[in-house]
Design an enzyme around this catalytic site. Structure first.
Site, PDB file in Angstrom:
ATOM      1  CB  CYS A 113      -0.945  -0.005   1.195  1.00  0.00           C
ATOM      2  SG  CYS A 113      -1.913  -1.498   1.275  1.00  0.00           S
ATOM      3  CG  HIS A 252      -3.480   2.804   2.142  1.00  0.00           C
ATOM      4  ND1 HIS A 252      -3.764   2.524   0.831  1.00  0.00           N
ATOM      5  CD2 HIS A 252      -3.715   1.664   2.839  1.00  0.00           C
ATOM      6  CE1 HIS A 252      -4.134   1.270   0.737  1.00  0.00           C
ATOM      7  NE2 HIS A 252      -4.120   0.730   1.936  1.00  0.00           N
ATOM      8  CG  ASN A 282      -6.679  -1.472   0.927  1.00  0.00           C
ATOM      9  OD1 ASN A 282      -5.907  -1.057   0.069  1.00  0.00           O
ATOM     10  ND2 ASN A 282      -6.262  -1.958   2.087  1.00  0.00           N
TER      11      ASN A 282
HETATM   12  O1  UT7 Z   1      -3.979  -2.096   3.329  1.00  0.00           O
HETATM   13  C1  UT7 Z   1      -3.217  -2.339   4.475  1.00  0.00           C
HETATM   14  C2  UT7 Z   1      -3.811  -1.820   5.633  1.00  0.00           C
HETATM   15  N1  UT7 Z   1      -5.017  -2.531   6.012  1.00  0.00           N
HETATM   16  C3  UT7 Z   1      -5.724  -2.026   6.950  1.00  0.00           C
HETATM   17  O2  UT7 Z   1      -5.364  -0.975   7.411  1.00  0.00           O
HETATM   18  C4  UT7 Z   1      -6.924  -2.759   7.502  1.00  0.00           C
HETATM   19  C5  UT7 Z   1      -6.962  -2.574   8.977  1.00  0.00           C
HETATM   20  N2  UT7 Z   1      -8.034  -3.204   9.697  1.00  0.00           N
HETATM   21  C6  UT7 Z   1      -9.340  -2.849   9.587  1.00  0.00           C
HETATM   22  O3  UT7 Z   1      -9.684  -2.017   8.768  1.00  0.00           O
HETATM   23  C7  UT7 Z   1     -10.343  -3.455  10.537  1.00  0.00           C
HETATM   24  O4  UT7 Z   1      -9.657  -4.103  11.573  1.00  0.00           O
HETATM   25  C8  UT7 Z   1     -11.352  -4.445   9.878  1.00  0.00           C
HETATM   26  C9  UT7 Z   1     -12.278  -3.681   8.961  1.00  0.00           C
HETATM   27  C10 UT7 Z   1     -10.586  -5.491   9.090  1.00  0.00           C
HETATM   28  C11 UT7 Z   1     -12.181  -5.123  10.933  1.00  0.00           C
HETATM   29  O5  UT7 Z   1     -12.891  -4.162  11.709  1.00  0.00           O
HETATM   30  P1  UT7 Z   1     -12.918  -4.286  13.285  1.00  0.00           P
HETATM   31  O6  UT7 Z   1     -13.771  -3.192  13.788  1.00  0.00           O
HETATM   32  O7  UT7 Z   1     -11.483  -4.336  13.733  1.00  0.00           O
HETATM   33  O8  UT7 Z   1     -13.692  -5.631  13.511  1.00  0.00           O
HETATM   34  P2  UT7 Z   1     -13.174  -6.973  14.211  1.00  0.00           P
HETATM   35  O9  UT7 Z   1     -12.126  -7.616  13.370  1.00  0.00           O
HETATM   36  O10 UT7 Z   1     -12.827  -6.649  15.627  1.00  0.00           O
HETATM   37  O11 UT7 Z   1     -14.470  -7.838  14.176  1.00  0.00           O
HETATM   38  C12 UT7 Z   1     -15.636  -7.467  14.906  1.00  0.00           C
HETATM   39  C13 UT7 Z   1     -16.709  -8.511  14.633  1.00  0.00           C
HETATM   40  C14 UT7 Z   1     -16.231  -9.943  14.773  1.00  0.00           C
HETATM   41  O12 UT7 Z   1     -17.273 -10.696  15.343  1.00  0.00           O
HETATM   42  P3  UT7 Z   1     -17.225 -11.091  16.890  1.00  0.00           P
HETATM   43  O13 UT7 Z   1     -15.957 -11.852  17.075  1.00  0.00           O
HETATM   44  O14 UT7 Z   1     -17.237  -9.770  17.636  1.00  0.00           O
HETATM   45  O15 UT7 Z   1     -18.470 -11.888  17.053  1.00  0.00           O
HETATM   46  C15 UT7 Z   1     -16.032 -10.382  13.348  1.00  0.00           C
HETATM   47  O16 UT7 Z   1     -16.189 -11.766  13.173  1.00  0.00           O
HETATM   48  O17 UT7 Z   1     -17.166  -8.373  13.286  1.00  0.00           O
HETATM   49  C16 UT7 Z   1     -17.118  -9.641  12.633  1.00  0.00           C
HETATM   50  N3  UT7 Z   1     -16.853  -9.447  11.214  1.00  0.00           N
HETATM   51  C17 UT7 Z   1     -17.824  -9.220  10.319  1.00  0.00           C
HETATM   52  N4  UT7 Z   1     -19.167  -9.147  10.441  1.00  0.00           N
HETATM   53  C18 UT7 Z   1     -19.880  -8.902   9.320  1.00  0.00           C
HETATM   54  C19 UT7 Z   1     -15.650  -9.418  10.599  1.00  0.00           C
HETATM   55  N5  UT7 Z   1     -15.835  -9.192   9.288  1.00  0.00           N
HETATM   56  C20 UT7 Z   1     -17.169  -9.074   9.095  1.00  0.00           C
HETATM   57  C21 UT7 Z   1     -17.973  -8.818   7.970  1.00  0.00           C
HETATM   58  N6  UT7 Z   1     -19.309  -8.742   8.109  1.00  0.00           N
HETATM   59  N7  UT7 Z   1     -17.443  -8.638   6.728  1.00  0.00           N
END
Ligand code: UT7
Length: 325
Positions: A113, A252, A282
């Site tokens: 990225c 980014h 992204n």
């Molecule tokens: O390009 C390089 C840089 N990349 C990035 O910067 C990405 C960085 N990370 C992020 O943007 C975020 O961490 C994510 C968007 C990937 C995830 O968001 P989050 O607020 O950190 O969510 P989480 O991973 O803590 O997940 C929260 C909940 C989980 O369920 P439980 O365990 O709380 O029951 C996940 O299983 O959301 C669930 N979940 C989803 N639910 C519906 C994860 N993905 C999805 C989804 N739809 N697509």
């Protein structure tokens, strides 16, 4: 003194739009979740027959047209990509041939990225050293081919696209300052494990889905905000500028929450932050390039304006450039 300046930008997005509603039919997710957690509404997906170089070429042609220079006048072509057409030759070599840029040297860089910002800094070095006059830099990705479309943790986040810029020798400085950082010890937080020399392609690696992108999202999130805040501050300090001097911040485009948190930590008002993540998700190395192009097209960046490009991604690698438009 010789100076480097961006004299034209371009972009290309594949036609096919995949909306969050479309993703709801593929994995257990919802439009509401994706918008609330990421800010993404839709993303573009390249055609089966469309390779990264096809996207890159169109963005490159657009940038050359806007810069009003001919491919034959290019001294160097750099393509930043983590999804090249082939392991080798480089995607930049394919672009050189298809553009007919006969006198241009060409190579790819792998900085995920941060690829476009890194390419800009590399181009600046070649120009300010006096070696080259005109450099075409392109960030291009067909990320859809490294995404596991059954994994809701990652498949909702990424898209395909390309952005480009022509960087040329100028009388006055266009790139005021730069900063680059990295931490290879955290490389396993975001990677494609197989398909290289460590774990070559085999039936087993394909069965185990090791050719798909893996990411520890939560960890990456925190590191991204910290690194991009730090990079922007360091680059501004080098340019002897303050936060209040920024007319437009282009980070980014990985997550709207990361972008806004970075702006907040910098103490920058939201109207100074450019975002287009809602339309494209992204697109890794293409993200900042496409956003820069759209910020210029929409007149969010005006002549003489101070723009900060701020990148973070796999490697981990990050960096920032302060530009006077
Ligand atoms: O390009 C390089 C840089 N990349 C990035 O910067 C990405 C960085 N990370 C992020 O943007 C975020 O961490 C994510 C968007 C990937 C995830 O968001 P989050 O607020 O950190 O969510 P989480 O991973 O803590 O997940 C929260 C909940 C989980 O369920 P439980 O365990 O709380 O029951 C996940 O299983 O959301 C669930 N979940 C989803 N639910 C519906 C994860 N993905 C999805 C989804 N739809 N697509």
């Amino acid at each position: 003194m010789k100076f480097a300046k961006i004299i034209g930008v371009g972009k290309y997005l594949p036609k096919k739009v995949l909306t969050n509603r479309g993703l709801e039919k593929m994995v257990n997710t919802s439009d509401e979740w994706i918008i609330a957690r990421t800010g993404i509404k839709e993303r573009r997906i390249a055609d089966k027959n469309e390779a990264t170089s096809d996207l890159a070429l169109k963005a490159g042609v657009d940038a050359l047209k806007n810069a009003r220079i001919k491919a034959q006048d290019l001294d160097l072509i750099i393509v930043a990509t983590i999804t090249p057409d082939t392991q080798f030759p480089s995607t930049a070599s394919i672009i050189q041939s298809r553009l007919g840029a006969k006198k241009a040297a060409c190579f790819d860089i792998s900085a995920a990225c941060s690829g476009f910002v890194y390419s800009l800094i590399i181009a600046q070095q070649f120009i300010e050293s006096g070696l080259f006059k005109n450099v075409l830099i392109i960030g291009a990705e067909k990320l859809s081919m490294v995404i596991d479309w059954t994994d809701r943790n990652t498949c909702v986040l990424f898209g395909d696209g390309a952005g480009a810029a022509v960087v040329s020798r100028c009388e006055k400085p266009g790139i005021l300052s730069t900063y680059m950082g990295g931490d290879g010890s955290l490389g396993n937080l975001l990677m494609v494990p197989a398909g290289g020399s460590r774990i070559p392609t085999s039936h087993e690696t394909i069965d185990q889905k090791l050719h798909y992108l893996r990411m520890q999202g939560n960890e990456i999130f925190k590191l991204a905000v910290k690194a991009m805040t730090d990079a922007a501050k360091k680059a501004l300090l080098k340019a002897k500028l303050n936060i209040s001097d920024i007319d437009c911040l282009i980070t980014h485009q990985a997550n709207a929450r990361i972008i806004l948190a970075t702006g907040k930590r910098l103490g920058l008002s939201q109207d100074k932050i450019f975002m287009n993540i809602n339309k494209y998700g992204n697109t890794s190395s293409a993200s900042i390039a496409i956003a820069l192009c759209e910020a210029i097209e929409s007149k969010r960046i005006k002549k003489g304006g101070i723009v900060v490009l701020d990148a973070f991604g796999a490697g981990l690698a990050w960096g920032a450039c302060v530009i006077k438009w």
